[in-house]
Structures are given as structure tokens and as C-alpha cells.
Design an enzyme around this catalytic site. Structure first.
Site, mmCIF file in Angstrom:
data_model
loop_
_atom_site.group_PDB
_atom_site.id
_atom_site.type_symbol
_atom_site.label_atom_id
_atom_site.label_comp_id
_atom_site.label_asym_id
_atom_site.label_seq_id
_atom_site.Cartn_x
_atom_site.Cartn_y
_atom_site.Cartn_z
ATOM 1 N N LYS A 71 -55.724 -14.792 6.548
ATOM 2 C CA LYS A 71 -56.904 -15.624 6.671
ATOM 3 C C LYS A 71 -56.704 -16.953 5.944
ATOM 4 O O LYS A 71 -56.379 -16.985 4.745
ATOM 5 C CB LYS A 71 -58.128 -14.908 6.097
ATOM 6 N N LYS B 208 -63.073 -10.362 22.510
ATOM 7 C CA LYS B 208 -63.957 -9.498 21.730
ATOM 8 C C LYS B 208 -65.013 -8.895 22.659
ATOM 9 O O LYS B 208 -65.751 -9.632 23.327
ATOM 10 C CB LYS B 208 -64.622 -10.292 20.605
#
Length: 369
Positions: A165, A265
């Protein structure tokens, strides 16, 4: 075959390893899931789940899914769950937009349709392409040394793919990624995921300073055009995630050449049915594809596994096992994980055996038609 009973539950799913941290102080302590059960007149039940990652990751939140489910559900009583396109059009007619609200309902219809046919869902999604999919692990945002240790631990556990991240202060993220890359073997596959956190100026600063590191750049900026402006000066592959919300988005990305890969997603797209449509088109257009979701436990992970394993191996990037992230267990016969690979459960539909007694009291229970 008609839907006769609909139940819906809301369940908090705390993370095993504590808060999930992204850049800009964004963090969540749990998935907040909405789970639905559709029972048909033949006694079969199909299950669906959606769980947003906090309120900051996508245009979805659990309270909205709860209220929206209660609005849509009465319209599905008497519908044939096997008529997936019809059910999808019905939901879009009575409830405009908000695809995440419809995701668990569509997933439950897909599960029910496959159970009625006596086949695993993967068969209805195009057929099983392999027995297992390779998993990746997420190195959440934090101090450089802590991220490096976490990455090394994952590799020591047998994982070869990690998502790091980034998306915060550029100089700090340069140090973070350099520390992670130095802590893992060179053959480790690294994705640097900014979660749309940077301006093009910042993303190019990061890319220029990290040219010597081998990684895939994931969603550096918020829009397709911003990511494209970064890609034009990039010597690394790019994957887009948050930018893929509709079919038009996918076509726009392809037309502009804005990415090499896509992360789809399920809840963002509105369910398994629409995810399968975009997945198949993405494969035909030559993209590398990851199919996952914003969160969830065994139900949602099973759906992700079926979609992943029906994606051609040569176009599949990787998968993720969300049911291992959380402390609650909602089903038996969950998606099997062996080392760094995940399969699908044996049995029709999603293959899992949901344990309703672990879901608490339903916030919605209706019957009729």
C-alpha cells in the site's frame, strides 16, 4: 422455481490482524457485511454477501446496503432466481443505481440457480480453468521497517505475490517500497497500490524514483485519464481497480490503452452476473484480470474463488482469501486454502454450508407468492 422467502442479516467481521491501513489515515477494523438468503419453493436456499471496506474505499456502506436490501427484496418474491438477466433488470428498474446494494441478492440468485442445476457455480461461469488460484498478501501502510518485516514474513510463509500500500507522502512511500523490495527475494511479484491516492504529479515522482524496482503500478490516481497520463511515462505494467465501475469504464480503458490489467470487484459492479460479463469481455480484450470484492467472509470468498477459477489461467493475475482475514466463521466447507493457493469447495452452487445460527437475528424476513 420461484423465490418464496428472503432473509437478510448484518454481521460485523473483525480483522484477525487488527486495523487495515491505507494511506491518508484511512483504516478499518472490520468488514461490516450484509448477508442474504433466498429460499425457493423447492426448499433450496442460495446465499449472497457484500461487505464494504469502511466508508472510504468505494461508494458503498453497510447501512445503505441494509436499507436498500429491504427496499428491493419484496420485488423479488415470486421471481425465478435462475432467470439472472431478468432479475438484474428487475432490480435496476425498481431501484436505480447503487449496484453494491444488489450484489448480495444477485450472488444468492447465482448460488440458488447453480444448486438447482446440481452443479458448482464455476460450471455456470464458464467452467473450471484450474484447480487452484494463486493468492497474494497485502502489506498495509505503515512505517517502512514494519512493512518490510511484514513482507518478509509473508514470503517466509510461502507467498510469492504481495501488494504494497502506497498513496501517501511520496518520499515516505519511496522509502517504504525500497525497504520492502530489499526484504524479499527478487522473484517476488510486487504490486504498488496507491488506491487512487495521488495526483499525476505525485505518481510520476514516485515512478521516476523507483524505476530500479520491479513492480506493477496499481491505480495511482482517481480517474482513468489521470492514470493514463502517468502510464505514458511509465516503464512498468499498470492495473486499474477503482476506475472500473461500469462496462463503459472498461471500454474506455481499453480504447485509451490506459492499463494492462483490471481488478474487478463484485459489489462495485453489482453482483456475480455483471462481474462475469465484464470479466469475459476483459479477457477477450486481452487484459490481465483479478476478480475479488471489497470484503466479506466465506460466502463472498467462495464467489470470488468461483469467478477466479473460471478465468483463463493465462489471463488471471491472482486472488485473495478474505475469509482468512476475519475472526468470525459463517460457513462450513469454506474455500480451501493450501499454502499460497485457494480452490473452491465441493458441492453445488457456491459449495459452502452456511451456518445461520452464527449470523444473528435477521433484520429482514419476508415470505409470499
Amino acid at each position: 422455481m420461484r423465490i418464496t422467502t428472503i432473509k437478510a442479516y448484518r454481521l460485523l467481521q473483525p480483522f484477525v490482524d487488527g486495523p487495515y491501513r491505507m494511506s491518508k489515515a484511512r483504516q478499518a477494523d472490520a468488514f461490516d457485511a450484509v448477508i442474504v438468503a433466498l429460499t425457493a419453493d423447492d426448499g433450496l436456499t442460495g446465499w449472497g454477501e457484500m461487505a464494504p471496506l469502511g466508508t472510504f474505499y468505494s461508494a458503498a456502506f453497510a447501512a445503505g446496503a441494509e436499507k436498500g436490501t429491504a427496499e428491493i427484496a419484496p420485488h423479488l418474491l415470486g421471481a425465478d432466481p435462475r432467470a439472472l438477466a431478468q432479475v438484474g433488470r428487475l432490480m435496476d428498474t425498481v431501484f436505480k443505481g447503487h449496484p453494491y446494494v444488489k450484489s448480495a441478492l444477485d450472488m444468492a440468485c447465482c448460488d440458488l440457480a447453480a444448486r438447482a442445476a446440481g452443479v458448482p457455480l464455476v460450471t455456470m461461469l464458464g467452467g473450471r480453468e484450474s484447480d487452484t488460484a494463486e493468492l497474494y498478501k497485502v502489506v498495509t501502510h505503515g512505517p517502512a521497517d514494519a512493512m518490510a518485516k511484514l513482507a518478509a514474513r509473508f514470503v517466509g510463509d510461502g507467498f510469492n505475490r504481495i501488494q504494497v500500500k502506497v498513496g501517501g507522502g511520496v518520499r515516505g512511500d519511496i522509502e517504504r517500497v525500497a525497504a520492502v523490495a530489499a526484504a524479499v527475494p527478487k522473484e517476488t511479484v510486487i504490486f504498488c497500490d496507491a488506491n487512487a491516492g495521488w495526483t499525476p504529479f505525485q505518481a510520476r515522482q514516485f515512478a521516476d524514483a523507483t524505476r530500479a524496482i520491479d513492480y506493477v503500478f496499481e491505480q495511482p490516481c482517481a480517474t482513468i485519464d489521470e492514470c493514463l497520463s502517468v502510464r505514458r511515462s511509465l516503464d512498468k505494467p499498470m492495473v486499474l481497480d477503482e476506475s472500473v465501475v461500469t462496462l463503459d469504464d472498461l471500454l474506455d480503458i481499453h480504447r485509451k490503452g490506459a492499463a494492462d490489467g483490471l481488478t474487478l470487484k463484485i459489489s462495485r459492479l453489482g453482483g456475480v452476473s455483471k462481474t462475469r460479463q465484464l470479466r469475459d469481455l476483459a479477457v477477450d480484450l486481452g487484459f490481465m484480470v483479478t476478480v475479488e470484492d471489497t470484503g466479506g467472509a466465506e460466502i463472498d470468498t467462495a464467489a470470488m474463488a468461483h469467478l477466479s477459477l473460471s478465468t483463463p489461467q493465462e489471463r488471471r493475475l491472482h486472488a485473495i482469501a478474505f475469509h482468512e482475514w476475519v475472526t468470525v466463521r459463517t460457513a462450513a466447507n469454506c474455500p480451501p486454502v493450501s499454502g499460497s493457493r485457494m480452490g473452491i469447495p465441493d458441492g453445488p452452487g457456491l459449495g459452502i454450508d452456511v451456518l445461520p445460527e452464527r449470523l444473528g437475528k435477521p433484520f429482514l424476513e419476508i415470505s409470499g407468492k
